[in-house]
Design an enzyme around this catalytic site. Structure first.
Site, mmCIF file in Angstrom:
data_model
loop_
_atom_site.group_PDB
_atom_site.id
_atom_site.type_symbol
_atom_site.label_atom_id
_atom_site.label_comp_id
_atom_site.label_asym_id
_atom_site.label_seq_id
_atom_site.Cartn_x
_atom_site.Cartn_y
_atom_site.Cartn_z
ATOM 1 N N LYS A 347 -7.249 0.730 -7.474
ATOM 2 C CA LYS A 347 -6.526 0.946 -8.732
ATOM 3 C C LYS A 347 -7.146 0.194 -9.905
ATOM 4 C CE LYS A 347 -2.298 2.843 -7.023
ATOM 5 N NZ LYS A 347 -0.909 2.689 -6.659
ATOM 6 N N ARG A 383 -1.074 1.431 1.479
ATOM 7 C CA ARG A 383 -1.590 2.791 1.260
ATOM 8 C C ARG A 383 -3.020 2.651 0.757
ATOM 9 N NH1 ARG A 383 -2.121 6.337 -2.857
ATOM 10 N NH2 ARG A 383 -1.586 8.518 -2.519
#
Ligand code: HH2
Length: 412
Positions: A347, A383
């Site tokens: 991210k 995740r």
């Protein structure tokens, strides 16, 4: 030479371990746990009556050292009404709970809230998903990401073709993923929604193909009841809604009727606008309030608590500092008593922290975040896009963490 060292004593387990090191018998350990500082709780959203009650108990102290109840430090009445810090020993908290339970409903509810916070720890219990058992608290589980999109932020277009997506999912399962998350709509900052028909056309063949070729449990990343209905019929086990059941009022019922599990994530705003100017007064408190509301929607529709996971939504309407603060404070989200799923993989905040590295060069940064979460005991499921690497990092971090939980007695 005498030596002194601080023990990590913000958790009762750490103190107990030290008592055992000292050779104290169980009765002495229990006695001391009652007498030593036990908890500091930050309270928010209190009604006036609840604040007055805590204040009145605090004021019963007759002399220093003889306080019967936890100390109550109220927040600023004008700037931060309904807030305060409650701090004390176990026996004081026990007395507070007993007294509040004798009162009428608002105070009995306060007792339940305080008790839940005192008991917050790692989620316990287990989730059965597609014939596999997720035994919460034993290790950190890995969810592998399969993006069937042309525009996902790190791998958009790579697995847009159903065959490529299925092959990728099978490879992730063979690499040790505990479950797969298949998504047909990118939620990257600035992304635009996809209609349900298009999303079904992307995801359904992949779910069918994966069901035929692997036994790994399958999650689908969607906010839409129409998509969930189709994929659950095709054998998916979990619905991962990045809007915490806020987008489609029919979705909770569809999940409940299928007996499926769900992951409810926090988001501020929508993917199109969420990174423009995220703002919070108290990010942990606001994420908690949002997740409590999501949980209430799920339970009202008939989804059992034991089939719900929660997610603070790293990168969804959050600055780098908000993300870091939440990761550091995952333990505080445990007051809801449910397993936490967390996605940091590749991210943007990891890119910013590593001097502007692009998504394709954020593997090491991702592993750093995953290992830190596991070592802090923060996440039950991570995740990730890179399953093999994440599993190795987690095996090590979990082993360190479990050692801390008392396997060995200071080396013996
Ligand atoms: N992050 C993404 C998508 N779905 N679901 C949960 N529960 N938690 C997350 O952190 C999360 C999520 C974003 O990652 P990715 O799927 O790789 O990207 P994109 O949304 O661009 O497809």
């Amino acid at each position: 030479m005498p030596r002194a060292r601080p023990i990590v004593a913000d958790r009762p387990e750490d103190l107990l371990l030290a008592f055992r090191r000292l050779g104290l018998p169980p009765s002495a350990r229990e006695y001391l746990l009652e007498k030593l500082p036990h908890a500091q709780l930050l309270l928010t959203g209190l009604a006036k009556e609840e604040g007055h009650f805590l204040q009145s108990l605090h004021a019963t102290a007759t002399a220093p050292g003889l306080e019967e109840y936890p100390a109550w430090i109220p927040g600023d009445a004008k700037a931060r009404p309904g807030t305060g810090l409650l701090t004390g020993r176990k026996e004081q908290f026990d007395r507070l709970l007993a007294t509040a339970r004798l009162e009428s409903p608002p105070l009995t509810a306060l007792a339940a809230t305080v008790e839940r916070a005192l008991e917050a720890g790692k989620a316990s219990g287990a989730l059965e998903l597609g014939g596999r058992t997720f035994a919460w608290g034993t290790r950190t589980y890995v969810m592998g990401v399969v993006n069937v999109t042309p525009d996902s932020f790190s791998d958009g277009g790579r697995f847009f073709d159903a065959e490529a997506a299925i092959a990728h999912g099978v490879a992730l399962a063979e690499a040790g993923a505990d479950l797969l998350d298949v998504g047909g709509e990118s939620t990257r900052p600035g992304s635009q929604p996809v209609d349900a028909e298009e999303e079904v056309a992307r995801v359904l063949p992949v779910i069918q193909g994966l069901r035929a070729r692997t036994s790994v449990p399958l999650s689908v990343d969607t906010t839409k009841a129409a998509v969930a209905r189709e994929v659950l019929k095709a054998g998916a086990h979990l619905i991962n809604d990045i809007t915490g059941f806020r987008s489609d009022p029919d979705l909770p019922r569809v999940v409940a009727e299928a007996g499926a599990a769900c992951c409810l994530m926090h988001i501020q705003g929508t993917p199109a606008t969420m990174q423009q100017s995220p703002r919070y007064d108290d990010v942990v408190d606001e994420v908690l309030a949002f997740l409590e509301d999501a949980l209430a929607r799920a339970e009202a529709a008939g989804v059992p608590r034991g089939r719900i996971l929660l997610d603070p939504g790293i990168g969804f309407g959050k600055t780098v500092d908000h993300n870091l603060f939440l990761l550091r404070r995952l333990g505080e989200l445990r007051v809801l008593g449910l397993p936490l799923l967390v996605g940091t993989s590749r991210k943007g905040f990891l890119g910013k922290l590593t001097g502007g590295k692009p998504a394709t060069e954020r593997l090491a940064a991702t592993l750093g975040s995953v290992a830190a979460m596991a070592a802090l005991g923060g996440a039950d499921v991570v995740r990730v896009h890179d399953v093999v690497e994440a599993r190795d990092a987690l095996v090590v971090a979990d082993a360190i963490r479990q050692g801390m939980e008392g396997g060995l007695l200071y080396g013996r």
